[in-house]
Design an enzyme around this catalytic site. Structure first.
Site, PDB file in Angstrom:
ATOM      1  N   ASN A 159     -12.116  -0.091  -4.994  1.00  0.00           N
ATOM      2  CA  ASN A 159     -12.189   1.072  -4.171  1.00  0.00           C
ATOM      3  C   ASN A 159     -12.712   2.171  -5.155  1.00  0.00           C
ATOM      4  O   ASN A 159     -12.455   2.345  -6.207  1.00  0.00           O
ATOM      5  CB  ASN A 159     -10.631   1.655  -4.034  1.00  0.00           C
ATOM      6  CG  ASN A 159      -9.738   0.679  -3.204  1.00  0.00           C
ATOM      7  OD1 ASN A 159     -10.298  -0.411  -2.670  1.00  0.00           O
ATOM      8  ND2 ASN A 159      -8.560   1.260  -2.931  1.00  0.00           N
TER       9      ASN A 159
ATOM     10  N   GLU B 250     -12.606  -0.361  -0.463  1.00  0.00           N
ATOM     11  CA  GLU B 250     -12.745   0.945   0.035  1.00  0.00           C
ATOM     12  C   GLU B 250     -13.637   1.792  -0.575  1.00  0.00           C
ATOM     13  O   GLU B 250     -14.318   1.795  -1.795  1.00  0.00           O
ATOM     14  CB  GLU B 250     -11.405   1.716  -0.547  1.00  0.00           C
ATOM     15  CG  GLU B 250     -10.367   1.309   0.333  1.00  0.00           C
ATOM     16  CD  GLU B 250      -8.921   2.545  -0.035  1.00  0.00           C
ATOM     17  OE1 GLU B 250      -9.261   3.594  -0.276  1.00  0.00           O
ATOM     18  OE2 GLU B 250      -7.796   1.779  -0.007  1.00  0.00           O
TER      19      GLU B 250
ATOM     20  N   HIS C 288       0.870  -1.172   0.002  1.00  0.00           N
ATOM     21  CA  HIS C 288       0.055   0.082   0.019  1.00  0.00           C
ATOM     22  C   HIS C 288       0.760   1.223   0.209  1.00  0.00           C
ATOM     23  O   HIS C 288       0.785   2.249   0.856  1.00  0.00           O
ATOM     24  CB  HIS C 288      -0.782  -0.138   1.438  1.00  0.00           C
ATOM     25  CG  HIS C 288      -2.123   0.868   1.187  1.00  0.00           C
ATOM     26  ND1 HIS C 288      -3.401   0.450   1.322  1.00  0.00           N
ATOM     27  CD2 HIS C 288      -2.293   2.013   0.831  1.00  0.00           C
ATOM     28  CE1 HIS C 288      -4.045   1.260   1.145  1.00  0.00           C
ATOM     29  NE2 HIS C 288      -3.658   2.465   0.807  1.00  0.00           N
TER      30      HIS C 288
ATOM     31  N   GLU D  81      -4.550   0.130  -5.451  1.00  0.00           N
ATOM     32  CA  GLU D  81      -4.619   0.932  -6.523  1.00  0.00           C
ATOM     33  C   GLU D  81      -3.348   1.111  -7.373  1.00  0.00           C
ATOM     34  O   GLU D  81      -2.894   2.284  -7.105  1.00  0.00           O
ATOM     35  CB  GLU D  81      -5.086   2.339  -5.531  1.00  0.00           C
ATOM     36  CG  GLU D  81      -6.420   2.361  -4.734  1.00  0.00           C
ATOM     37  CD  GLU D  81      -6.848   3.659  -4.050  1.00  0.00           C
ATOM     38  OE1 GLU D  81      -5.806   4.376  -4.205  1.00  0.00           O
ATOM     39  OE2 GLU D  81      -7.939   3.689  -3.804  1.00  0.00           O
TER      40      GLU D  81
END
Ligand code: NAG
Ligand code: NAG
Ligand code: NAG
Length: 508
Positions: free
Chosen positions: A331, A402, A146, A191
């Site tokens: 997300n 998310e 992350h 992401e």
């Protein structure tokens, strides 16, 4: 009856149904639906150099460009979760979470970036956290990467160096070895767009490289291959004994069109910002979306490059990546309208990803906004996005990894309550209409360092007092509302919590 009248009648009936659906009924979730909340290592842990941890690219940015982060903040202490994991687990129990999504810090576990030296103190921290969670039946969902890359690896090119595919896979293997007996849900990478475009193609995230149209595309290929290689290592070498699941989390905002002539532009915007990562993994034939390949190639040749700035995926690479995720980890935060006309030509630096895509985005004034968030609350966009994913990829199982909304400090976070309630409602609509959505994760369980946004953007169900040495955590109104949803497994439009004290229910 003239047609206008019958149409009007239809609309009246429809809107009455809609309001019945959203305002009077309590909506039930599927029986096995699961709820969680998320955080990430750099944003909450602190202990930036504790017990042998080395510098990550975010430590490096915070220390060498001290005011790059809002209010000149840094993550040196953050929410101090490195010392407060017991309180964090207590919060999970107060909320009644089924699972908690957190991330491992690569330089806390591997101070050199490589597996030649494992930092036992860092490993102990994660074991303590995981063991405390398991004691109360809270499942760990662990993000391997992350965004806190070891700075040493950045100095060798980071995600633009193809060797990172091996560096990352070696690190993932260490994580499977160390924690795989206890962790049954792995997220490879969080992401990719925010890693590659924000970090390498722009200066919105570490390493603030700002080499758009080139570095972001090299990064995209390497992130996809690193993810896929770790997936196959787990699938072939660890899954047979450990029996868990492994998937990627892709951030997808929804790009829509207000006027029909911009349908293609909206499609391209979705392709360039998230389908560039999801098509190679989830589509039937793999590879980057053809719109992205064609546009970048045409622009590159026009600009005098000998080949496309978007690297090709070889047939072998396409096969490696295709199908390499057990779930679509999603997300999602916002929806935008898109247009493309003469006014957009030459608007962006050249070359750049924005110039390759060549669209402008906007939001409608009349869409509901929040207290501080510049972005608006558009639950219908979430529904459309979930439907697009269902249609694009033959209804893959989706985990919302998310979803959330920023407010200012303060415990009365009505904007967040509105946002979460409306977005969960839109998700239930998508489930009713056939989307295979398995679980929902709020970003975030508590306030944290919101990257360059610092501590002034609060996403937490719990407020953290960053001024107090204890980093006191206090439930906001949204914590009570979310707790009720998790406890009752239904969305009750009329629920007004009593926010005096939050308790731990039996069973947790
Ligand atoms: C980032 O790069 C663009 C060119 O692509 C340039 O216009 C802009 O000024 C750069 N920003 C910074 C802060 O260097
Ligand atoms: C382009 O489209 C936008 C949004 O619809 C509009 O405001 C603008 O006037 C258009 N510009 C040109 C040059 O057509
Ligand atoms: C900004 O920094 C000052 C000084 O450290 C602190 O008092 C203040 O609370 C900070 N504000 C935010 C929003 O983080």
């Amino acid at each position: 009856m003239p047609w206008q009248h019958s149409l009007l009648l239809l609309y009246t009936v429809l809107s009455e149904c809609e309001s019945a659906k959203t305002q009077n009924l309590k909506r039930k979730f599927p029986n096995d639906f699961r709820f969680g909340a998320a955080t990430a290592a750099y944003q909450i842990e602190g202990g930036w150099n504790a017990d042998g941890k080395t510098e990550s690219i975010w430590d490096h940015v915070a220390h060498t460009k001290p005011c790059a982060i809002d209010n000149c903040s840094n993550g040196d202490v953050a929410a101090d979760s490195y010392h407060l994991h017991k309180r964090d687990v207590e919060i999970m129990r107060e909320l009644g979470l089924d699972y908690y999504r957190f991330s491992l810090s690569w330089p806390r576990i591997l101070p050199t970036g490589f597996p030649d030296k494992i930092n036992e103190a860092g490993v102990q921290y994660y074991n303590n956290l995981i063991d405390e969670m398991l004691k109360y039946n809270i499942e760990p969902v662990v993000t391997i990467y992350h965004w806190d890359l070891p700075q040493k690896l950045q100095e060798m090119g980071g995600w633009t160096n193809p060797y990172i595919i091996d560096w990352y896979t070696d690190y993932a293997r260490v994580a499977f070895e160390l924690f795989g007996e206890k962790v049954k849900n792995w997220i490879t990478v969080n992401e990719p767009e925010q890693i590659c475009y924000f970090g390498y193609g722009n200066n919105l995230h570490a390493p603030l490289l700002n080499i758009t149209g080139v570095a972001d595309y090299l990064c995209a290929k390497n992130v996809l291959l690193a993810h896929a290689k770790a997936y196959h290592v787990y699938d072939e070498e660890y899954r047979p004994n450990q029996g868990g699941a492994i998937f990627i989390s892709i951030s997808a905002q929804y790009y829509d069109y207000e006027f029909k002539e911009y349908k293609d532009a909206a499609e391209d915007a979705n392709d360039f910002t998230w389908a560039i990562y999801s098509h190679p993994i989830f589509s039937k034939y793999g590879d980057f979306p053809s719109s992205v390949k064609e546009r970048v190639k045409a622009k590159s040749i026009q600009q005098g490059f000998p080949r496309s700035r978007l690297p090709e995926l070889t047939p072998t690479e396409i096969e490696t990546i295709r199908g390499s995720s057990d779930y679509f980890g999603l997300n999602h935060y916002f929806t935008f309208y898109v247009y493309r006309n003469e006014s957009v030509k030459g608007l962006y630096p050249c070359p750049s990803k924005d110039d390759d895509l060549e669209v402008a985005i906007y939001q409608k004034e009349e869409w509901k906004g929040g207290q501080i968030n510049v972005n608006k609350i558009v639950p219908s966009g979430f529904y459309k996005l979930l439907t697009k994913i269902k249609n694009y990829y033959n209804n893959p199982p989706v985990i919302i990894t998310e979803n959330g909304f920023a407010t200012k400090r303060g415990l009365d976070d009505d904007d967040r309550v509105t946002y979460i309630t409306l977005y969960i409602n839109a998700m239930l609509d998508a489930i009713d209409d056939g989307s295979d959505i398995r679980s929902y994760t709020v970003w975030s369980m508590m306030d944290s360092l919101e990257w360059l946004g610092g501590f002034s953007e609060c996403y937490g169900l719990y407020e953290v007092d960053f001024e107090s040495p204890q980093r006191t955590r206090t439930p906001r109104k949204s914590a009570f509302v979310y707790k009720q949803i998790v406890r009752t497994r239904e969305l009750d439009w009329h629920y007004e919590p009593d926010t005096d004290v939050i308790t731990i229910d039996e069973g947790h």
